[in-house]
Design a protein around this motif. Sequence first.
Motif, PDB file in Angstrom:
ATOM      1  N   VAL A  37       0.882  -1.282   0.050  1.00 17.46           N
ATOM      2  CA  VAL A  37       0.017   0.134   0.141  1.00 17.46           C
ATOM      3  C   VAL A  37       0.836   1.365  -0.056  1.00 17.46           C
ATOM      4  O   VAL A  37       0.374   2.273   0.139  1.00 17.46           O
ATOM      5  N   ALA A  38       2.096   1.152  -0.046  1.00 24.11           N
ATOM      6  CA  ALA A  38       2.992   2.298   0.139  1.00 24.11           C
ATOM      7  C   ALA A  38       2.624   3.582  -0.549  1.00 24.11           C
ATOM      8  O   ALA A  38       2.712   4.574  -0.285  1.00 24.11           O
ATOM      9  N   ASP A  42      -0.847   7.597   1.707  1.00 25.43           N
ATOM     10  CA  ASP A  42      -1.309   8.761   2.006  1.00 25.43           C
ATOM     11  C   ASP A  42      -2.703   9.204   1.753  1.00 25.43           C
ATOM     12  O   ASP A  42      -3.474   9.832   2.394  1.00 25.43           O
ATOM     13  N   ILE A  43      -2.734   8.813   0.244  1.00 25.57           N
ATOM     14  CA  ILE A  43      -4.048   9.015  -0.225  1.00 25.57           C
ATOM     15  C   ILE A  43      -5.132   8.251   0.386  1.00 25.57           C
ATOM     16  O   ILE A  43      -6.351   8.936   0.730  1.00 25.57           O
ATOM     17  N   LEU A  47      -8.886   9.559   2.235  1.00 19.36           N
ATOM     18  CA  LEU A  47     -10.073   8.950   1.836  1.00 19.36           C
ATOM     19  C   LEU A  47     -10.845   8.393   2.953  1.00 19.36           C
ATOM     20  O   LEU A  47     -12.001   8.172   3.383  1.00 19.36           O
ATOM     21  N   MET A  48     -10.308   7.314   3.871  1.00 19.16           N
ATOM     22  CA  MET A  48     -10.677   6.726   5.010  1.00 19.16           C
ATOM     23  C   MET A  48     -11.063   7.526   6.230  1.00 19.16           C
ATOM     24  O   MET A  48     -12.038   7.124   6.630  1.00 19.16           O
ATOM     25  N   SER A  49     -10.347   8.510   6.256  1.00 16.92           N
ATOM     26  CA  SER A  49     -10.954   9.506   7.471  1.00 16.92           C
ATOM     27  C   SER A  49     -11.759  10.653   7.141  1.00 16.92           C
ATOM     28  O   SER A  49     -11.951  11.416   7.790  1.00 16.92           O
ATOM     29  N   ASN A 200     -13.449  -2.270   0.628  1.00 22.27           N
ATOM     30  CA  ASN A 200     -13.793  -1.988  -0.811  1.00 22.27           C
ATOM     31  C   ASN A 200     -13.245  -0.706  -1.031  1.00 22.27           C
ATOM     32  O   ASN A 200     -12.945  -0.731  -2.564  1.00 22.27           O
ATOM     33  N   MET A 201     -13.091   0.165  -0.547  1.00 22.93           N
ATOM     34  CA  MET A 201     -12.260   1.329  -0.617  1.00 22.93           C
ATOM     35  C   MET A 201     -10.835   0.888  -1.148  1.00 22.93           C
ATOM     36  O   MET A 201     -10.306   1.462  -2.096  1.00 22.93           O
TER      37      MET A 201
END
Length: 258
Positions: A37-38, A42-43, A47-49, A200-201
């Motif tokens: 995931v490196a 950061d993207i 998106l997650m938060s 899913n994200m």
Amino acid sequence: MADTKNTQSSTATTHFGYEEVSVGDKKNRVRGVFESVASKYDIMNDLMSGGVHRLWKASLIDWVNPQPGESHLDVAGGTGDIAMRIIDRVGRDKAGLVTVCDLTREMMLVGRDRAIDQGILQGISWACGNAESLPFPDRSMHSYTIAFGLRNVTHINKALAEARRVLKPGGRFFCLEFSQVVLPILSNIYDQYSFKVLPNMGQLVANDRESYKYLAESIRKFPPQDDLIDLMRTAGLEQCSYRNHTGGVAAIHCGWRI
């Protein structure tokens, strides 16, 4: 006669999310997650938060309150986000040395590129290392930060003991981590989001569903706020406290080396 100690070590298990794995395998699997995931790390945080992680990190830096000339260690800080925030808070011409230590080389390569892109060429160093056995001298750091990394450590007690070891007397340990929701109204929403939306994200953005499934599971396996305080005290940290953010979705813990 068989080597009982080695036999026990080879058969010892720990959790990797909800999966039980050998102690020796967890480090490699965690490294594999972050290698995967490196480039999108950061993207995905944004998106997650919904960008709220930036507010949590700002609160962390406020509490650290870094001063000119100090030495800071950011563990599991591969992309350099916390380190660069410390440097910018102090002032690039006044900052001491901020050292980023991470288990995953690919994460640090992303961090080095970010630092160069932002014109941060001095006052920051990079070291590949394990939180459980840090490659730094005793009593060498004014502060130790770890943001969203402690839950990935196999032996949290060892990481906390190492944090205390490298801190100068009067130095402080800070941990920003996903934690236990304390507002009942958020609990079910948070569970639905964690176990359905996040994977899913991860698949859509990072082409990696399993790493973000592990993320949700690892959060649930992490010690609640007061339990982490107990672990910090057992490791020899003193005047331990914490602050909840967003109803306990995240918490910042602090402890002193006296």
